[in-house]
Design a protein around this motif. Structure first.
Motif, mmCIF file in Angstrom:
data_model
loop_
_atom_site.group_PDB
_atom_site.id
_atom_site.type_symbol
_atom_site.label_atom_id
_atom_site.label_comp_id
_atom_site.label_asym_id
_atom_site.label_seq_id
_atom_site.Cartn_x
_atom_site.Cartn_y
_atom_site.Cartn_z
ATOM 1 N N LEU A 64 -7.644 5.796 -36.235
ATOM 2 C CA LEU A 64 -8.811 5.901 -37.123
ATOM 3 C C LEU A 64 -8.448 6.350 -38.541
ATOM 4 O O LEU A 64 -9.319 6.487 -39.400
ATOM 5 N N SER A 65 -7.142 6.594 -38.772
ATOM 6 C CA SER A 65 -6.758 7.223 -40.040
ATOM 7 C C SER A 65 -7.255 6.441 -41.271
ATOM 8 O O SER A 65 -7.780 7.037 -42.215
ATOM 9 N N ALA A 66 -7.139 5.107 -41.233
ATOM 10 C CA ALA A 66 -7.551 4.317 -42.411
ATOM 11 C C ALA A 66 -9.053 4.435 -42.648
ATOM 12 O O ALA A 66 -9.516 4.607 -43.794
ATOM 13 N N ASP A 67 -9.830 4.394 -41.546
ATOM 14 C CA ASP A 67 -11.298 4.481 -41.683
ATOM 15 C C ASP A 67 -11.715 5.859 -42.212
ATOM 16 O O ASP A 67 -12.635 5.974 -43.043
ATOM 17 N N ILE A 68 -11.032 6.892 -41.704
ATOM 18 C CA ILE A 68 -11.382 8.264 -42.156
ATOM 19 C C ILE A 68 -11.115 8.393 -43.658
ATOM 20 O O ILE A 68 -11.954 8.893 -44.420
ATOM 21 N N GLN A 69 -9.963 7.891 -44.080
ATOM 22 C CA GLN A 69 -9.629 7.983 -45.515
ATOM 23 C C GLN A 69 -10.640 7.218 -46.363
ATOM 24 O O GLN A 69 -11.043 7.689 -47.436
ATOM 25 N N ALA A 70 -11.064 6.026 -45.846
ATOM 26 C CA ALA A 70 -12.030 5.222 -46.610
ATOM 27 C C ALA A 70 -13.357 5.973 -46.753
ATOM 28 O O ALA A 70 -13.942 6.048 -47.842
ATOM 29 N N ALA A 71 -13.820 6.576 -45.647
ATOM 30 C CA ALA A 71 -15.091 7.322 -45.687
ATOM 31 C C ALA A 71 -14.958 8.542 -46.601
ATOM 32 O O ALA A 71 -15.891 8.899 -47.333
ATOM 33 N N ALA A 72 -13.781 9.200 -46.550
ATOM 34 C CA ALA A 72 -13.565 10.383 -47.394
ATOM 35 C C ALA A 72 -13.606 9.989 -48.863
ATOM 36 O O ALA A 72 -14.228 10.673 -49.678
ATOM 37 N N ARG A 73 -12.944 8.874 -49.198
ATOM 38 C CA ARG A 73 -12.942 8.409 -50.594
ATOM 39 C C ARG A 73 -14.366 8.135 -51.064
ATOM 40 O O ARG A 73 -14.757 8.498 -52.164
ATOM 41 N N ALA A 74 -15.178 7.484 -50.152
ATOM 42 C CA ALA A 74 -16.556 7.125 -50.527
ATOM 43 C C ALA A 74 -17.403 8.368 -50.808
ATOM 44 O O ALA A 74 -18.315 8.335 -51.626
ATOM 45 N N THR A 75 -17.116 9.462 -50.144
ATOM 46 C CA THR A 75 -17.937 10.679 -50.346
ATOM 47 C C THR A 75 -17.261 11.687 -51.276
ATOM 48 O O THR A 75 -17.779 12.777 -51.492
ATOM 49 N N GLY A 76 -16.101 11.333 -51.801
ATOM 50 C CA GLY A 76 -15.447 12.195 -52.789
ATOM 51 C C GLY A 76 -14.819 13.450 -52.196
ATOM 52 O O GLY A 76 -14.707 14.466 -52.872
ATOM 53 N N VAL A 77 -14.432 13.375 -50.923
ATOM 54 C CA VAL A 77 -13.798 14.542 -50.289
ATOM 55 C C VAL A 77 -12.323 14.216 -50.048
ATOM 56 O O VAL A 77 -11.979 13.102 -49.686
ATOM 57 N N THR A 78 -11.473 15.198 -50.315
ATOM 58 C CA THR A 78 -10.046 14.977 -50.080
ATOM 59 C C THR A 78 -9.702 15.399 -48.646
ATOM 60 O O THR A 78 -9.954 16.539 -48.261
ATOM 61 N N VAL A 79 -9.181 14.465 -47.921
ATOM 62 C CA VAL A 79 -8.796 14.755 -46.527
ATOM 63 C C VAL A 79 -7.323 14.406 -46.345
ATOM 64 O O VAL A 79 -6.882 13.316 -46.737
ATOM 65 N N ARG A 80 -6.573 15.398 -45.803
ATOM 66 C CA ARG A 80 -5.158 15.113 -45.477
ATOM 67 C C ARG A 80 -5.066 14.933 -43.965
ATOM 68 O O ARG A 80 -5.724 15.664 -43.221
ATOM 69 N N LEU A 81 -4.275 13.971 -43.553
ATOM 70 C CA LEU A 81 -4.210 13.681 -42.113
ATOM 71 C C LEU A 81 -2.835 14.028 -41.572
ATOM 72 O O LEU A 81 -1.821 13.834 -42.252
ATOM 73 N N ARG A 82 -2.825 14.593 -40.355
ATOM 74 C CA ARG A 82 -1.546 14.894 -39.672
ATOM 75 C C ARG A 82 -1.658 14.380 -38.246
ATOM 76 O O ARG A 82 -2.701 14.501 -37.615
ATOM 77 N N LEU A 94 -3.835 24.660 -35.208
ATOM 78 C CA LEU A 94 -5.110 25.262 -35.667
ATOM 79 C C LEU A 94 -4.957 26.772 -35.779
ATOM 80 O O LEU A 94 -5.397 27.392 -36.751
ATOM 81 N N GLY A 95 -4.304 27.338 -34.750
ATOM 82 C CA GLY A 95 -4.115 28.790 -34.711
ATOM 83 C C GLY A 95 -3.293 29.268 -35.902
ATOM 84 O O GLY A 95 -3.540 30.352 -36.431
ATOM 85 N N GLN A 96 -2.322 28.471 -36.311
ATOM 86 C CA GLN A 96 -1.458 28.883 -37.425
ATOM 87 C C GLN A 96 -2.037 28.496 -38.789
ATOM 88 O O GLN A 96 -1.414 28.728 -39.815
ATOM 89 N N GLY A 97 -3.189 27.824 -38.770
ATOM 90 C CA GLY A 97 -3.842 27.457 -40.023
ATOM 91 C C GLY A 97 -3.209 26.267 -40.715
ATOM 92 O O GLY A 97 -3.485 26.017 -41.895
ATOM 93 N N ARG A 98 -2.370 25.502 -39.997
ATOM 94 C CA ARG A 98 -1.745 24.332 -40.651
ATOM 95 C C ARG A 98 -2.729 23.183 -40.745
ATOM 96 O O ARG A 98 -2.618 22.337 -41.604
ATOM 97 N N ILE A 99 -3.649 23.118 -39.755
ATOM 98 C CA ILE A 99 -4.718 22.120 -39.837
ATOM 99 C C ILE A 99 -6.056 22.828 -39.742
ATOM 100 O O ILE A 99 -6.145 23.939 -39.224
ATOM 101 N N ASP A 100 -7.122 22.179 -40.338
ATOM 102 C CA ASP A 100 -8.456 22.788 -40.328
ATOM 103 C C ASP A 100 -9.307 22.259 -39.178
ATOM 104 O O ASP A 100 -10.186 22.947 -38.689
ATOM 105 N N VAL A 101 -9.029 20.998 -38.811
ATOM 106 C CA VAL A 101 -9.834 20.343 -37.766
ATOM 107 C C VAL A 101 -8.887 19.507 -36.902
ATOM 108 O O VAL A 101 -7.930 18.931 -37.413
ATOM 109 N N ALA A 102 -9.195 19.480 -35.594
ATOM 110 C CA ALA A 102 -8.420 18.584 -34.713
ATOM 111 C C ALA A 102 -9.381 17.576 -34.082
ATOM 112 O O ALA A 102 -10.438 17.965 -33.597
#
Lengths: 404, 299
Positions: A64-82, A94-102
């Motif tokens: 889903l990475s491409a779709d997520i990035q496209a939706a993020a761009r459309a709403t002006g939010v910066t999303v980094r994917l891992r 998540l516990g170490q704070g390296r990612i915000d959402v899983a």
């Protein structure tokens, strides 16, 4: 000694006595410190929103990475994917704070995990905008699965499911910095209202002390009443101006160091006009307050005698709200020329940005004329009422002293 | 010389001063006495420019008294006034500077007067922590600190203990010796009599008598005490211009109009037998004042 020398001597005593007062010293130190902290603390605590890092758990989610990035761009939010190999690994990150959402997909369902914590000003969970992005992407993924299952050809599917860009047009776009202007207008009006009332009261109290301690009679044998009046107003004014400059300097320094983005830039460009109107307003009100101080019979009368001056000061401040709601309101425009209201209302209107230069010039001119007339009358009433013994004088009886 | 010429002042319908005139000469201590409300304070306030007069003039050294000359007058108002929270030494320096002294002269003079009036150790104290008596001394220091050309003091002795009265009297005499005219009001008439070169009695806003105490006493005619060994004063009745005022045992007090002949009295007394006492009665200021006030009450 020249008259100017006498005025400076009187002013110097006022300044020195004020600086000697413990209460005044505390306020002088406390005000800049308070303003410094008010700017510094929110800047330190409230970090600007950074990019959200999203962990995609397992292959299905990672598609889903491409779709997520496209939706993020459309709403002006910066999303980094891992990419995360397993749910356990994702939880560790998540516990170490390296990612915000899983995000993980199992069969037809999606699971989102966030750490969840409580910050100084808000409960930190998944931000609504990131949640909307994820929801839109998952809806798309779901529709894709259903349509593929129904045999819709892939090219048709791609075309059908492409995000339609939404463009918004406003017929009457508000100025980009409208909120900033409103905040600046209100801040300027509040600052002027507070300082004029504060230092006006200092003038009343000072004059009342001279009258009730019977010092006035000794002084008037050595100093002309006009010189005593001007020296007193000047001395307290210099102290007030010094306190304001220190406070403003503390605000500048705090902003330079901590860059509090919550304070709009217009606030800083407004300062010269605030200082000018403080000077005009202080002189206008201080002479009236000084005459009021001569009307007291006892020191306890000070509050009662100073109360009427709060009416135009409060009115000026309240009218600022009307000016913010309707910047071109005719009544507000006219009232902002009146000398008792101009020192608060005119700088507030200037901050809102709907004032022609001639309007400022006219308001300044009218205020200066009012000061000129006021000083001439004040000096006469001041000299007579200051040595008048007995109970509290009314304004009418004080003016009658002048006519007699 | 300070001249007060025909001063008139009205407050509403009340006359405070009516055609009031007198002068205070160089090096003279002039005592200003009168009942409460007679017009003493109003006169002093007009001299100091605190009040304006309706008519009349105040002159100094032969010219109308203006602001610049008045700035060199030391003034102690009836209601004392100093900044309560200011330090005594600084307050005196400030007043000296307002009256035209330079900073170094003001500092020196303030220290000198504080020392002279026994307040040297209190220079750093706030005025409000001083005792009443010391505040009085401080107030006098405030009037003297700039080397005044004249002194106008309204009730300077009110509330002072005997030691402070002596200090204050000494200072006033010293100032007069240096040529400063001193005008002060007081209800302590014995003190006024002792201290003043001349006295003025004011009644209802008018100066009713002014001069030395001896001159004032003369103004009322002559009085004689005569003791001829009789318990009544009938022997004196019929002497032209002589009235019996009082009888104390065998002593008779007689009032002689200015034209009366005291030798005729002596002859009449000798006719009664041996004369044991025959002398002039000099009234005190208190008696003069009382007789003036009683005239006022009688009116």
């Amino acid at each position: 000694m020249s008259r100017l020398g006498t005025i400076w001597l009187v002013a110097g005593r006022e300044l020195k006595e004020r600086m000697r007062s413990r209460a005044a010293r505390v306020v002088t130190i406390l005000m800049p410190v308070l303003v410094f902290l008010l700017i510094a603390i929110p800047a330190l605590v409230h970090r600007p929103a950074s990019a959200t890092t999203l962990g995609l758990v397992g292959r299905p989610a990672q598609t889903l990475s491409a779709d997520i990035q496209a939706a993020a761009r459309a709403t002006g939010v910066t999303v980094r994917l891992r990419d995360e190999a397993s749910p356990a690994e994702a939880r560790r990150q998540l516990g170490q704070g390296r990612i915000d959402v899983a995000l993980a997909l199992r069969g037809g369902a999606a699971a989102v995990t966030v750490p969840g914590s409580v910050g100084y000003f808000e409960t930190q969970t998944l931000s609504p905008r990131v949640q909307a992005i994820l929801q839109a992407t998952l809806n798309l993924w779901h529709e894709q699965r259903v349509l593929l299952g129904a045999g819709v050809p892939v090219p048709v599917l791609r075309t059908a499911l492409t995000l339609v860009p939404l463009s918004v047009k406003t017929l009457k776009p508000p100025p980009k910095d409208m909120v900033a202007r409103d905040v600046a207008a209100l801040a300027a009006a509040f600052l002027l209202y507070m300082t004029l009332a504060l230092y006006g009261n200092a003038v009343v109290a000072g004059v009342a002390q001279e009258k009730t301690s019977r010092m006035a009679e000794v002084l008037l044998a050595a100093v002309r009443a006009t010189d005593l009046l001007i020296g007193k107003v000047l001395g307290i004014g210099l102290f007030a101006f010094g306190q304001m400059v220190l406070t403003v300097a503390a605000a500048f320094i705090a902003n330079a160091v901590f860059q509090n983005t919550a304070i709009p830039g217009t606030v800083w460009t407004l300062l010269p006009s605030v200082l000018l109107w403080f000077l005009l307003g202080y002189v206008l009100y201080a002479f009236a307050y000084a005459v009021a101080g001569t009307l007291v019979g006892r020191q306890e009368d000070v509050q009662t005698i100073a109360a009427p001056f709060m009416v135009p000061l409060i009115a000026g401040f309240m009218l600022t709200y009307l000016a913010i709601a309707e910047p071109t309101n005719t009544a507000v425009r006219i009232l902002s020329f009146l000398p008792p209201l101009a020192p608060i209302l005119m700088p507030a209107r200037l901050a809102l940005g709907h004032v022609a230069p001639w309007e400022v010039a006219l308001a300044v001119l009218l205020t200066i004329l009012a000061i000129w007339g006021e000083v001439r009358l004040a000096a006469r009433v001041y000299a007579l009422a200051l040595v008048h013994s007995g109970p509290r004088l009314t304004w009418r009886s004080a003016l009658k002293l002048n006519r007699d | 010389m300070l001249e007060i010429l025909g001063l008139e002042k009205r407050f509403g319908d009340t006359w405070a001063l009516r055609d009031l005139s007198f002068e205070v000469r160089e090096g003279e201590v002039f005592g200003f006495v009168g009942s409460n409300g007679a017009g003493k304070t109003t006169t002093m306030r007009i001299v100091m420019g605190v009040l304006g007069q309706d008519r009349g003039e105040v002159r100094w050294a032969g010219a109308p008294l203006g602001f610049a000359a008045r700035q060199r007058f030391g003034y102690m108002p009836e209601e004392r006034g100093l900044y309560p929270t200011m330090r005594l030494g600084e307050e005196l320096e400030y007043l000296a500077r307002l009256h035209g002294l330079r900073q170094e002269d003001a500092s020196r003079s303030a220290a000198l007067w504080l020392e002279q009036l026994g307040l040297g150790a209190r220079a750093g104290d706030e005025v409000q922590v001083l005792s009443h008596g010391n505040q009085q001394r401080a107030q006098l220091a405030a009037a003297l600190v700039f080397r005044p050309a004249a002194l106008i003091l309204d009730e300077p002795f009110a509330g002072l203990d005997p030691v402070a009265v002596d200090v204050m009297s000494g200072v006033l005499r010293e100032q007069a010796l240096q040529g400063v005219p001193v005008l002060f009001s007081s209800h302590q008439l014995e003190l006024v009599e002792r201290l003043c070169d001349r006295v003025g009695i004011i009644r209802g806003g008018r100066m009713v008598a002014a001069g030395t105490v001896a001159e004032l006493a003369k103004g009322g005619g002559e009085r004689l005490w005569v003791d001829v060994g009789r318990a009544d004063g009938l022997w004196a009745i019929g002497i032209p211009g002589v009235h019996v005022l009082r009888q104390e045992g065998t002593r008779t007090l007689l009032d002689l109009v200015p034209a009366a002949d005291d030798q005729a009295v002596l002859r009449a007394a000798l006719r009664q037998g041996p004369v044991r006492e025959f002398h002039r009665d000099v009234p005190t200021l208190t008696e003069l004042f009382r007789s003036t006030v009683s005239e006022e009450v009688a009116r």
